[in-house]
Design a protein around this motif. Sequence first.
Motif, PDB file in Angstrom:
ATOM      1  N   ALA A  19       3.961   8.280   9.225  1.00  0.00           N
ATOM      2  CA  ALA A  19       3.786   7.527   7.986  1.00  0.00           C
ATOM      3  C   ALA A  19       2.417   6.864   8.031  1.00  0.00           C
ATOM      4  O   ALA A  19       2.074   6.191   9.007  1.00  0.00           O
ATOM      5  CB  ALA A  19       4.882   6.474   7.837  1.00  0.00           C
ATOM      6  N   LEU A  20       1.644   7.053   6.957  1.00  0.00           N
ATOM      7  CA  LEU A  20       0.293   6.518   6.894  1.00  0.00           C
ATOM      8  C   LEU A  20       0.138   5.589   5.700  1.00  0.00           C
ATOM      9  O   LEU A  20       0.602   5.903   4.596  1.00  0.00           O
ATOM     10  CB  LEU A  20      -0.729   7.651   6.784  1.00  0.00           C
ATOM     11  N   ALA A  21      -0.508   4.448   5.941  1.00  0.00           N
ATOM     12  CA  ALA A  21      -0.948   3.563   4.866  1.00  0.00           C
ATOM     13  C   ALA A  21      -2.459   3.677   4.834  1.00  0.00           C
ATOM     14  O   ALA A  21      -3.147   3.104   5.678  1.00  0.00           O
ATOM     15  CB  ALA A  21      -0.514   2.130   5.125  1.00  0.00           C
ATOM     16  N   GLY A  22      -2.982   4.467   3.894  1.00  0.00           N
ATOM     17  CA  GLY A  22      -4.392   4.817   3.954  1.00  0.00           C
ATOM     18  C   GLY A  22      -4.610   5.713   5.158  1.00  0.00           C
ATOM     19  O   GLY A  22      -3.937   6.730   5.322  1.00  0.00           O
ATOM     20  N   ASP A  23      -5.531   5.310   6.047  1.00  0.00           N
ATOM     21  CA  ASP A  23      -5.754   6.092   7.260  1.00  0.00           C
ATOM     22  C   ASP A  23      -5.127   5.443   8.482  1.00  0.00           C
ATOM     23  O   ASP A  23      -5.375   5.870   9.612  1.00  0.00           O
ATOM     24  CB  ASP A  23      -7.258   6.304   7.488  1.00  0.00           C
ATOM     25  N   ARG A  24      -4.307   4.427   8.276  1.00  0.00           N
ATOM     26  CA  ARG A  24      -3.670   3.738   9.394  1.00  0.00           C
ATOM     27  C   ARG A  24      -2.245   4.247   9.596  1.00  0.00           C
ATOM     28  O   ARG A  24      -1.457   4.349   8.658  1.00  0.00           O
ATOM     29  CB  ARG A  24      -3.655   2.232   9.171  1.00  0.00           C
ATOM     30  N   LEU A  25      -1.937   4.571  10.836  1.00  0.00           N
ATOM     31  CA  LEU A  25      -0.595   5.017  11.191  1.00  0.00           C
ATOM     32  C   LEU A  25       0.337   3.811  11.237  1.00  0.00           C
ATOM     33  O   LEU A  25       0.104   2.863  11.987  1.00  0.00           O
ATOM     34  CB  LEU A  25      -0.635   5.702  12.552  1.00  0.00           C
ATOM     35  N   VAL A  26       1.400   3.838  10.427  1.00  0.00           N
ATOM     36  CA  VAL A  26       2.307   2.686  10.364  1.00  0.00           C
ATOM     37  C   VAL A  26       3.748   3.056  10.698  1.00  0.00           C
ATOM     38  O   VAL A  26       4.627   2.193  10.728  1.00  0.00           O
ATOM     39  CB  VAL A  26       2.245   2.002   8.985  1.00  0.00           C
ATOM     40  N   GLY A  27       4.008   4.325  10.964  1.00  0.00           N
ATOM     41  CA  GLY A  27       5.352   4.739  11.336  1.00  0.00           C
ATOM     42  C   GLY A  27       5.323   6.108  11.988  1.00  0.00           C
ATOM     43  O   GLY A  27       4.430   6.922  11.710  1.00  0.00           O
ATOM     44  N   LEU A  28       6.279   6.338  12.858  1.00  0.00           N
ATOM     45  CA  LEU A  28       6.285   7.571  13.623  1.00  0.00           C
ATOM     46  C   LEU A  28       7.718   7.897  14.030  1.00  0.00           C
ATOM     47  O   LEU A  28       8.476   7.014  14.428  1.00  0.00           O
ATOM     48  CB  LEU A  28       5.427   7.389  14.879  1.00  0.00           C
ATOM     49  N   ALA A  29       8.077   9.169  13.919  1.00  0.00           N
ATOM     50  CA  ALA A  29       9.364   9.649  14.416  1.00  0.00           C
ATOM     51  C   ALA A  29       9.126  10.947  15.163  1.00  0.00           C
ATOM     52  O   ALA A  29       8.570  11.896  14.614  1.00  0.00           O
ATOM     53  CB  ALA A  29      10.347   9.863  13.269  1.00  0.00           C
ATOM     54  N   GLY A  30       9.515  10.967  16.422  1.00  0.00           N
ATOM     55  CA  GLY A  30       9.320  12.155  17.232  1.00  0.00           C
ATOM     56  C   GLY A  30      10.599  12.969  17.345  1.00  0.00           C
ATOM     57  O   GLY A  30      11.695  12.485  17.058  1.00  0.00           O
ATOM     58  N   GLN A  43       0.829  -1.191   0.000  1.00  0.00           N
ATOM     59  CA  GLN A  43       0.000   0.000   0.000  1.00  0.00           C
ATOM     60  C   GLN A  43       0.866   1.244   0.000  1.00  0.00           C
ATOM     61  O   GLN A  43       1.918   1.302   0.627  1.00  0.00           O
ATOM     62  CB  GLN A  43      -0.916  -0.003   1.229  1.00  0.00           C
ATOM     63  N   ALA A  44       0.411   2.263  -0.742  1.00  0.00           N
ATOM     64  CA  ALA A  44       1.158   3.513  -0.832  1.00  0.00           C
ATOM     65  C   ALA A  44       1.277   4.159   0.547  1.00  0.00           C
ATOM     66  O   ALA A  44       0.338   4.145   1.343  1.00  0.00           O
ATOM     67  CB  ALA A  44       0.475   4.463  -1.802  1.00  0.00           C
ATOM     68  N   ILE A  45       2.445   4.728   0.807  1.00  0.00           N
ATOM     69  CA  ILE A  45       2.734   5.354   2.096  1.00  0.00           C
ATOM     70  C   ILE A  45       2.767   6.871   1.926  1.00  0.00           C
ATOM     71  O   ILE A  45       3.369   7.394   0.995  1.00  0.00           O
ATOM     72  CB  ILE A  45       4.083   4.861   2.652  1.00  0.00           C
ATOM     73  N   THR A  46       2.108   7.550   2.833  1.00  0.00           N
ATOM     74  CA  THR A  46       2.107   9.008   2.868  1.00  0.00           C
ATOM     75  C   THR A  46       2.855   9.471   4.113  1.00  0.00           C
ATOM     76  O   THR A  46       2.614   8.961   5.207  1.00  0.00           O
ATOM     77  CB  THR A  46       0.668   9.561   2.918  1.00  0.00           C
ATOM     78  N   ILE A  47       3.768  10.412   3.928  1.00  0.00           N
ATOM     79  CA  ILE A  47       4.500  10.991   5.045  1.00  0.00           C
ATOM     80  C   ILE A  47       3.945  12.384   5.317  1.00  0.00           C
ATOM     81  O   ILE A  47       3.800  13.196   4.396  1.00  0.00           O
ATOM     82  CB  ILE A  47       6.014  11.092   4.752  1.00  0.00           C
ATOM     83  N   ARG A  48       3.614  12.652   6.561  1.00  0.00           N
ATOM     84  CA  ARG A  48       3.090  13.972   6.920  1.00  0.00           C
ATOM     85  C   ARG A  48       3.653  14.399   8.271  1.00  0.00           C
ATOM     86  O   ARG A  48       4.122  13.574   9.053  1.00  0.00           O
ATOM     87  CB  ARG A  48       1.561  13.959   6.981  1.00  0.00           C
ATOM     88  N   ARG A  49       3.614  15.677   8.503  1.00  0.00           N
ATOM     89  CA  ARG A  49       4.080  16.210   9.776  1.00  0.00           C
ATOM     90  C   ARG A  49       2.923  16.238  10.777  1.00  0.00           C
ATOM     91  O   ARG A  49       1.806  16.593  10.438  1.00  0.00           O
ATOM     92  CB  ARG A  49       4.672  17.602   9.601  1.00  0.00           C
ATOM     93  N   GLY A  50       3.231  15.847  12.003  1.00  0.00           N
ATOM     94  CA  GLY A  50       2.241  15.835  13.054  1.00  0.00           C
ATOM     95  C   GLY A  50       1.572  14.477  13.207  1.00  0.00           C
ATOM     96  O   GLY A  50       1.521  13.685  12.261  1.00  0.00           O
ATOM     97  N   VAL A  51       1.088  14.205  14.409  1.00  0.00           N
ATOM     98  CA  VAL A  51       0.318  12.998  14.663  1.00  0.00           C
ATOM     99  C   VAL A  51      -1.122  13.280  14.239  1.00  0.00           C
ATOM    100  O   VAL A  51      -1.765  14.180  14.785  1.00  0.00           O
ATOM    101  CB  VAL A  51       0.353  12.616  16.158  1.00  0.00           C
ATOM    102  N   PRO A  52      -1.657  12.550  13.260  1.00  0.00           N
ATOM    103  CA  PRO A  52      -3.014  12.842  12.789  1.00  0.00           C
ATOM    104  C   PRO A  52      -4.041  12.670  13.906  1.00  0.00           C
ATOM    105  O   PRO A  52      -3.982  11.693  14.661  1.00  0.00           O
ATOM    106  CB  PRO A  52      -3.237  11.805  11.676  1.00  0.00           C
ATOM    107  N   PRO A  53      -4.981  13.599  14.028  1.00  0.00           N
ATOM    108  CA  PRO A  53      -6.033  13.454  15.040  1.00  0.00           C
ATOM    109  C   PRO A  53      -6.771  12.132  14.870  1.00  0.00           C
ATOM    110  O   PRO A  53      -7.067  11.706  13.747  1.00  0.00           O
ATOM    111  CB  PRO A  53      -6.958  14.650  14.753  1.00  0.00           C
ATOM    112  N   GLY A  54      -7.045  11.488  15.963  1.00  0.00           N
ATOM    113  CA  GLY A  54      -7.734  10.212  15.927  1.00  0.00           C
ATOM    114  C   GLY A  54      -6.822   9.004  15.904  1.00  0.00           C
ATOM    115  O   GLY A  54      -7.282   7.868  16.019  1.00  0.00           O
TER     116      GLY A  54
END
Length: 205
Positions: A59-70, A5-16
């Motif tokens: 890092a998001l796969a769809g709406d699921r959080l699959v990676g995180l760097a703080g 599944q395509a991975i999206t990288i974004r800044r911040g922890v998505p709400p929810g």
Amino acid sequence: MRSSQAITIRRGVPPGTERQAAELYWEAFGRKLGPALNPPDKAVGFIAAHLNHDRAVAALAGDRLVGLAGYRHAGRALTGGTAGDVLRSYGLLSGLPRLALLALLERDPAPGELVMDGITVDPAHRGTGIGTLLLQEITSVAATLGYRQIRLDVIDTNPRARALYERRGFTPTGTEHTPYLRTLMGFGAVTTMRRPVTTPQGGRG
């Protein structure tokens, strides 16, 4: 099995996704933080309730959080919570020794240094390049904020993480041997690694 599944990288922890973020963080660092925050379900709930959403890249796969760097900036890191929060959650008698253990893990940044507050990838998505993408975004954050270098600390029981950091240009700059923590926290040495930020942009915000 690796996900395609395509991975999206974004800044911040998505709400929810706070619970997902806390579970990912605990999966990676529970062994290190367990003596201070166990039992696991209570620890995950505490972490989820006290996240600083703006101190991470995700890092998001769809709406699921699959990676995180703080990361830590302006005195705030991904994982928050005050001493009072710990005492309210765990009680006075149990909370005070937990605070002492957490204090042993604190590391102060040097001037011009962005400190990473952990990186974690969902086990089902490891080996797909997410860790590298997260590190690239952290580098971009560091440049935007005007930092000259990135620092992280890796414990001796996590060689997989150290190998990733070395592949991405981090260099060990010192190891603190902590045999007194092996029984308490499960590790006996912490290696500091640094990498310069070579393309600074703008100033700190």
